[in-house]
Design an enzyme around this catalytic site. Structure first.
Site, mmCIF file in Angstrom:
data_model
loop_
_atom_site.group_PDB
_atom_site.id
_atom_site.type_symbol
_atom_site.label_atom_id
_atom_site.label_comp_id
_atom_site.label_asym_id
_atom_site.label_seq_id
_atom_site.Cartn_x
_atom_site.Cartn_y
_atom_site.Cartn_z
ATOM 1 N N LYS A 144 7.328 -7.121 9.765
ATOM 2 C CA LYS A 144 6.857 -7.857 8.598
ATOM 3 C C LYS A 144 7.764 -9.042 8.283
ATOM 4 C CE LYS A 144 4.254 -4.196 6.259
ATOM 5 N NZ LYS A 144 2.980 -4.923 6.193
ATOM 6 N N THR A 169 3.098 4.355 8.714
ATOM 7 C CA THR A 169 3.901 4.191 7.508
ATOM 8 C C THR A 169 4.017 5.508 6.755
ATOM 9 O OG1 THR A 169 2.019 3.674 6.077
ATOM 10 C CG2 THR A 169 3.048 1.820 7.252
ATOM 11 N N CYS A 218 -0.055 2.091 12.617
ATOM 12 C CA CYS A 218 0.286 1.021 11.676
ATOM 13 C C CYS A 218 0.122 -0.255 12.470
ATOM 14 C CB CYS A 218 1.708 1.169 11.155
ATOM 15 S SG CYS A 218 2.323 -0.317 10.296
ATOM 16 N N ARG A 231 0.808 -1.208 0.000
ATOM 17 C CA ARG A 231 0.000 0.000 0.000
ATOM 18 C C ARG A 231 0.849 1.268 0.000
ATOM 19 N NH1 ARG A 231 -0.214 -4.713 1.362
ATOM 20 N NH2 ARG A 231 0.246 -4.195 3.510
ATOM 21 N N THR A 232 1.926 1.271 0.766
ATOM 22 C CA THR A 232 2.786 2.458 0.793
ATOM 23 C C THR A 232 3.435 2.676 -0.563
ATOM 24 O OG1 THR A 232 3.199 2.372 3.175
ATOM 25 C CG2 THR A 232 4.865 3.442 1.813
ATOM 26 N N CYS A 276 -5.222 -2.966 8.717
ATOM 27 C CA CYS A 276 -4.096 -2.334 8.020
ATOM 28 C C CYS A 276 -4.470 -0.874 7.863
ATOM 29 C CB CYS A 276 -3.858 -2.972 6.652
ATOM 30 S SG CYS A 276 -2.666 -2.062 5.626
ATOM 31 N N ASN A 277 -3.715 0.010 8.486
ATOM 32 C CA ASN A 277 -4.038 1.433 8.422
ATOM 33 C C ASN A 277 -3.908 1.991 7.012
ATOM 34 O OD1 ASN A 277 -4.357 2.938 11.296
ATOM 35 N ND2 ASN A 277 -3.098 1.103 11.534
ATOM 36 N N THR A 278 -2.815 1.673 6.330
ATOM 37 C CA THR A 278 -2.551 2.278 5.023
ATOM 38 C C THR A 278 -3.596 1.871 4.000
ATOM 39 O OG1 THR A 278 -0.200 2.124 5.602
ATOM 40 C CG2 THR A 278 -0.718 2.793 3.365
#
Length: 234
Positions: A165, A125, A195, A47-48, A81-83
């Protein structure tokens, strides 16, 4: 009612959410717990990287997961998942089920811990910070959001997330503690772990207590929001 958990981003964070949902649910027997389905898909593009323009769009994979959970019988969705919430509007538009927003859950948890509107810190992130997911949503509620400077992001926060991760959460604790201490020194009256890898690297206990201000664990905040959906009277 069955809760759908769109996970795998990363896999450990999704599994931790399921464990915390179970531990935080007031229950005396198996039948008191919340039925849930975990869709853990680690193949969802980063995502980032997508937000920063260096990777593919994760939305098709996110929508595939939402459709799978709906077909399996889920009646509401959480995404640990925040992102991924950078695609929240598109996901909610494509999904007839309610999706509980993790930033809203964090705001509720700030209030639960007695944190009044004011200056708070955010560890997240680079993608989440670039999308201003927390800044815009929390500033509207009266909180000023402090974020780590670029050097702390590259030297502490991003490597810490990568370590979790990679299955080495213990390798990230010192870096995250340093980043949190910097936010407190800058005037933060609370720190949001924005995050879902970060609570694994800065776990409950001595390391988190040493931050010295209330800490919002967004895994726990989202789990409490899910419990509130499933058990409104709790």
């Amino acid at each position: 009612m069955i809760l759908g958990v769109l996970g795998g981003m990363g896999p450990l964070a999704g599994a931790q959410f399921c464990a915390r949902l179970t531990l935080l649910t007031p229950a005396a027997r198996d039948q008191d717990h919340i039925p849930f389905l975990l869709w853990s898909d680690p193949s969802v593009p980063d995502r980032t990287a997508a937000r920063l323009g260096t990777g593919p769009d994760p939305l098709p994979a996110l929508l595939r997961g939402l459709r799978g959970l709906e077909a399996a019988g889920a009646r509401a969705i959480v995404i640990p998942c925040n992102t991924a919430h950078g695609w929240f509007d598109a996901m909610q538009a494509a999904c007839p089920l309610p999706i509980l927003h993790i930033v809203d859950a964090a705001a509720v948890d700030l209030a639960r811990q007695g944190v009044r509107p004011g200056r708070i810190g955010l560890l997240a992130t680079e993608g989440t910070l670039a999308m201003r997911l927390y800044q815009e949503r929390l500033q509207a509620a009266g909180w000023e959001v402090l974020v780590p400077p670029p050097g702390v992001m590259t030297g502490c926060v991003t490597p810490a997330i990568e370590a979790v991760k990679a299955g080495r959460p213990e390798a990230s604790t010192a870096r995250l503690a340093e980043a949190a201490a910097g936010l407190v020194a800058a005037g933060a009256t609370a720190v949001v772990l924005g995050c879902t890898e970060i609570p694994l690297g800065l776990p409950e206990g001595a390391a988190r207590a040493a931050v010295g201000v209330p800490v919002v664990d967004t895994i726990d905040a989202l789990a409490r929001a899910a419990i509130g959906w499933a058990r409104p009277a709790v």
